[in-house]
Structures are given as C-alpha cells and as structure tokens.
Scaffold this motif. Sequence first.
Motif, mmCIF file in Angstrom:
data_model
loop_
_atom_site.group_PDB
_atom_site.id
_atom_site.type_symbol
_atom_site.label_atom_id
_atom_site.label_comp_id
_atom_site.label_asym_id
_atom_site.label_seq_id
_atom_site.Cartn_x
_atom_site.Cartn_y
_atom_site.Cartn_z
ATOM 1 N N THR B 51 25.641 6.859 16.266
ATOM 2 C CA THR B 51 25.208 5.576 16.807
ATOM 3 C C THR B 51 26.389 4.874 17.449
ATOM 4 O OG1 THR B 51 23.567 5.369 15.071
ATOM 5 C CG2 THR B 51 24.170 3.357 16.224
ATOM 6 N N SER B 58 28.934 6.387 21.454
ATOM 7 C CA SER B 58 28.204 7.497 20.852
ATOM 8 C C SER B 58 28.864 8.828 21.204
ATOM 9 C CB SER B 58 26.774 7.453 21.386
ATOM 10 O OG SER B 58 26.058 8.551 20.925
ATOM 11 N N TRP B 268 20.113 -1.094 12.797
ATOM 12 C CA TRP B 268 20.443 -0.643 14.154
ATOM 13 C C TRP B 268 21.218 0.679 14.147
ATOM 14 C CZ3 TRP B 268 17.781 -2.142 18.102
ATOM 15 C CH2 TRP B 268 17.220 -3.413 18.089
ATOM 16 N N ASP B 269 20.890 1.555 13.214
ATOM 17 C CA ASP B 269 21.511 2.876 13.202
ATOM 18 C C ASP B 269 20.538 3.841 13.866
ATOM 19 O OD1 ASP B 269 22.800 5.221 12.726
ATOM 20 O OD2 ASP B 269 23.195 4.832 10.607
ATOM 21 N N THR B 270 20.520 3.817 15.186
ATOM 22 C CA THR B 270 19.475 4.537 15.915
ATOM 23 C C THR B 270 19.596 6.050 15.751
ATOM 24 O OG1 THR B 270 20.886 4.159 17.813
ATOM 25 C CG2 THR B 270 18.911 2.838 17.676
ATOM 26 N N ALA B 271 20.828 6.546 15.603
ATOM 27 C CA ALA B 271 20.991 7.993 15.466
ATOM 28 C C ALA B 271 20.357 8.488 14.170
ATOM 29 C CB ALA B 271 22.467 8.354 15.502
#
Lengths: 428, 302
Positions: B51, B58, B268-271
Amino acid sequence: MKQKWMRVLGGLVLAVVLGATAASAAVELNMYYPVAVGGPITKIIDDMIAEFEKTHPAIKVKAVYAGNYDDTRVKALAALKANQPVQLSVLFSIDLFELMDQDVIVPFDDLATSAEDKQWLSSFYPALMQNSKAKGKIWGIPFQRSTIVMYHNKEAFKEAGLDPNKPPATWKEMAEMGQKLTKKDASGNVTRWGVLIPSTGYPYWMFQAFCIQNGRELMNQDGNQTYFDRPEVVEALQYWRDLAAKYKVMPEGTVEWGTLRQKFLEGATAIMWHTTGNLTAVREGAKFDFGVSMLPANKRRGSPTGGGNFYIFKKASAEERQASLQFIKFMTSPEMTARWSMATGYVATSPAAYKTATLEKYIADFPAAAVARDQFEYSVAELSVHENARVKKFLDDAIQSVLTGAKSPQDALSGAQQQAERVLKSYR
Amino acid sequence: MAAALRKAMSFNSKTARWVNAWLLLSPAAVLMVAFTHFPIVGGFFASFFSTARPGRPSRFVGVENYTSMLNDPVFWQVLGNNFFYALGTIPLSVSLALLMAVWVNGRFRGRAVVRAAYFTPTILPMIAVANIWLFFYTPQIGLLDKIRSLFGLASHSWLGDPGTALACLMVLAVWKDAGFFMIFYLAALQAIPPELEEAAVIEGAGRWYFFRRITVPLLMPTTLFVVVNATIHSFKLVDHIFILTKGGPDNASSLLLYYIYEVAFSFWDTAYASTLTVVLLAILGALAVGQFAYLEKRVHYR
C-alpha cells in the motif's frame, strides 16, 4: 441576413456567459458531518446553516450527514479520492495525523492571516486545541466537542440510602456506591446496575479516561508512540474489568454505546459515563431528577476531550477555502457556539461563548451544563496517532477481550502494544 | 462468377452474424468487464504490491501480503466466524423457507395476509431492520430480556457476549432471508401439477410420503438455486454488522467481507484488502463450481 443571425448568436453567447458568471458568484460548499449521539442534531445544524446563508447570500452550504465519525471519515475520503466536490467537513479531531498523512487538509494558519483571524484562532480553550496542532500549525477548528461526564440518577441514590448530591469522586467510592446501587429482584436477577460504562463504538475513549485518572497518557505528542503495556494502563483495565468481575456493579460482556442513554433513562442503571453531547437529550428524556458530575479520580481527575473539528480540504479552490473559513468563523462565533451548546450539550468551545448572556442564564438554571467546561482543567488530548483507525482498533479489541473475560489485561495490552509498535515504528 | 458471388454472400452473411452477435452481447459485456472482470484482475494484481503511504510509494512485494495474512489472527478468526455463520444460516433459512412455502401454498383463510407477513422482512432495508433488532437485543430494556424476565431469567448482554453475538446476527439473517427464499419455493410448488397429488391419493400415499418422495425431488432445481443464493448471502450480506456489533466484541462477530471493509476503508490498507478479496473470491468461486458440478447431476428428477 447572415449578419442578423450573427448578432442573435452573439447575444445568446453573451447571455450564457453572463448567466454562468451570475451563477458562479454563489460559492457552493459541500460539508460532510458526523452524528454520534441521538437527538435532532441534523435539524440544529441545518437551521444554523440557513441563518448563515441569510447573512452571506453569496455562499451556499450543503451538509451531508454520513453516520458516525468513522463512517464520515470513510465517506469524505472516498469522495475526495473520487474527485467529488467536498470543500470542508467536520471529522474526528483525532483523525488529524491520518488526514495529514493522506495529504488532504490545509492548515488554518495559511488561510486565517488577518489580525482579527489570528485572534479568532487563539480564542478557543487550549484543552480543545491539543488535537488540532501538529508540525507547529493549526489544522482543525473545534466545534462538535465533548468530554466524558458521569450522569447519575438521584432517585436511585436516595433509594439506596446515599446522598443524591454526592456522586462518587474516586474509583473506590464508585465501586462501593455501585454495590449499594445495584438492585436485585426476588430471584436474584439484577434489575438495576450500579454503573454502566460503554465499551462498544469508542471503547478506547472511555479507557483513556481510566488511564488519565491513573496518571498515564496513552501516546506521545508526535503520534508515533503508544504506551499500552505500561503498568498504570494495565491497572486501569484491571479496574474496569473488576467493576463487573469483582465488584459486580456492571454486567459481564461489553456495554453498547448506542442504547446506553435509553437504559439510563429507563432506570436500568444508576450511573452512566457518556459524552456531554447527550446532555440535552437526557434532560429532555429523564422522568427523574438526575445529576451530572466530573469523572471520579484515582491518582488524579481526568477525561480525554473528544468529538469533531472543522477541516478544510486541499482540493478546495482559493475562493472556496475563503468561503469555508467564513462559514467556520460564523459557526464558531460565541453566539452560535452558545446556541449549539444549549441545543445539544456539547461544550461551547471558547470562553467567550460562556460569557454570552444566553449561555450564562442557561447555566444558572441548569448547572450541569457547566460540568464539562469545568472539567477542561483536567482534560488531555484524545488518542491520536498515525494510522489512527488501525492502532485504535488494536486497543479496542484488547479492551473488549478483557471485558468479555477472554484475556488478562496484561496479555491483551502487551499484544496491542506489539501490534501498534509494528505499525508506528516506520513513522519515527 | 456465380461461385464467387455465393462465396462473397456467405462471407457477408457470416460477418453480419458475427457483428450482430457481438452487438447484442456488447452492452452486458461492457458492463461486466468494466465493473466485474476488470476489478477482479486489478485486485489480483494489487495484492502483490504494498500500500502506498506518504513518502513510500507502492512497490512489488511478491507474496508478502499473503504470508502476513496467514499470520494475521483476525483473518483466521473472521474466516472461522464466516464458516459457522454459513453453516448456521443456510440450512436453517432454506428449510424454514420450504416449510413456510408449503404452509402458505395450502388453502386457508387469511392466506394472503400470512404470505405478505412472511415476505415483509425481505422488503425492509437491512439497516432499518438491524436498528430495530438492536433494541430487541438490548439487555434489560430490550424485548428479548423483557420476555425472559417474565420467566425469572437474568438479563443477558446478547451482543456484548462473544458467545452469543454471532448467533444474534445469524438469527436476524435467517429471519430476513427465509421469506425471500419462500417466494421461490412457492412458485415452484404451484408449478407441480395437481394430478400428481390426485394420483398419489388414489394410490394411497400418505402426505409425508408424498412430500418426501414427490414434492422434495421436484423442488430440487429450486433448492439448488436457493442454496447457491443463501451461500452467497452468507458471505456478502454484512450490513447488519455495521449497526449491531461493528464486528465486536473483539472480532467475535466479524465476517470476512466486513473485515475487508475495515481494512480497505478504515485502515486504508488497500493492498491487504485486495489480498483478502482475492481469498473471498476464491472461496466463492470454489463453492459455486462445487455446487453446480456436484448438485447439477442429482438435481433433476428422473
């Protein structure tokens, strides 16, 4: 013929251009707004906005009510990422580091530059500004702010043979009085609990009060270090657990934030800890005499501040930023703040507001409204660190695992500290 | 000359068929690709990157997100929760739906009212319903505890006890879904020809025998459809968690999709959220393939 057509066309273009500029003269602002307590919060805000629009016809403000603080942050950030027009919002005061990390807000010092503006920036209670300051700048303006206070049912106190005007002032007293106040029916089932302290929604917030009272803050000023596994913190969680496990003045398991006010109003508990934001709703709903006091002390008194601040977003144009500033100045003026405080119970954010005639009179009739203000003397900043939502969740889970009897305070808090360390060490 | 013309015409009509087919397929295909397939592929790729954080863009991390997922106790907990949740809600809501459908398929006074009553939970929005149930479950002053107190039972913190929180969500889900599935069963029951029942009566078959040997087998295609839907619901319907427990206490009532939401939009840790999404998709895909491959064979009455 051709010329005539050209003239008509030219006239049309001119009309469109003029119309467009006339329309754009009104700046439109969209604001996300969190609602954390019951009562007609949305109506109160809408009324205040209507008044603002009357005196500032060139600015239109639209409030979008988006759930509790966490929901609102999620929605505001999602809107910003999707390039939706959002110029300002009221968001959790403790979201400061997260909003800075995402690089979406602007400091107020850059916008409020006149002498009058500067004075306005310094007009708020210092206790409320602690969660607004970082890197030497002011990023948030306090508005929907609160502290935790203790509500007690005076009739229950009388019934238990206690002085209704002397709520517990220490941890020890709270446990002892709680035992007297806990009422059971013939078959031994509890019909009224001594004390209820909510442990869903914002468990870390209530817990922070215990920790401050036990002489320990939970994080450093830079928001990159937590102290979850310190002995004072473990002791504080042990006391909270003991209220149910040892003193039996609180039920096993977690206590729901959202329904607690209703339970207090129905006499299901003699004492509750809750936000001052509930004060007016409790006053309107209580069929019995009730009192409001500061939280009890152990090593010292204390409560974290809480609630929401105004933020202005980077995406807003220079014109929109200035319009937002005007709106925020209007909303935080002493008169408006006083009105807001009376309508809800949230604290008035500046000493000037408490000096307005209306609020002075209100407090003379209803002294409970001044308790939160008096508690400012003992208040500290609310838990706020980088990646706040995640770190907060580690602590919330630890608290709930202890209150439900699954883990010991030491184990749970050491685990939470380790997890927080892993996240925060990259911000040092 | 004639042959060449024929060839050209057949080519033209072949092309025309192609174009025609693709024109007909394209509206749906465009939507599917844009909103289903592309995000799936995108999510799959995102799960191999870190992320982006301020000052740390990234970068490719290989399977690091997957290894940290395997070491994440919350992931295992929500996966286990989801397993129990599916196991508890699917059989219960499906059998209840069948039971209700059989009952309201019969003739009796006020049948329309009962049918409407059973279907009502389905048309109510989940969020509104969860808010009502929140007060049912509230200790001491809630409906459930009021009833229990009539029998001298102590109040219980239903949503605040890790032992009961998930079960409370399951009850709500069954209550909400059963009426919906009932509608499918009702339609299927009405499609069963009445001659079968007449024949069975003449042959002297009992009602239970008829239900077991005629009705249930004839309903199998509907059952397959309903079970697939119930399975999907048990993984994708998490609205009530937002209102009732927020996944608490201590993740006791959190489900996989709710955890994905938390990781994606709260942290908000999209990965990592992409990684969890890939797992969810894999589970759902495997279940769907399994259900169709296995049940399809035995579903049709022969």
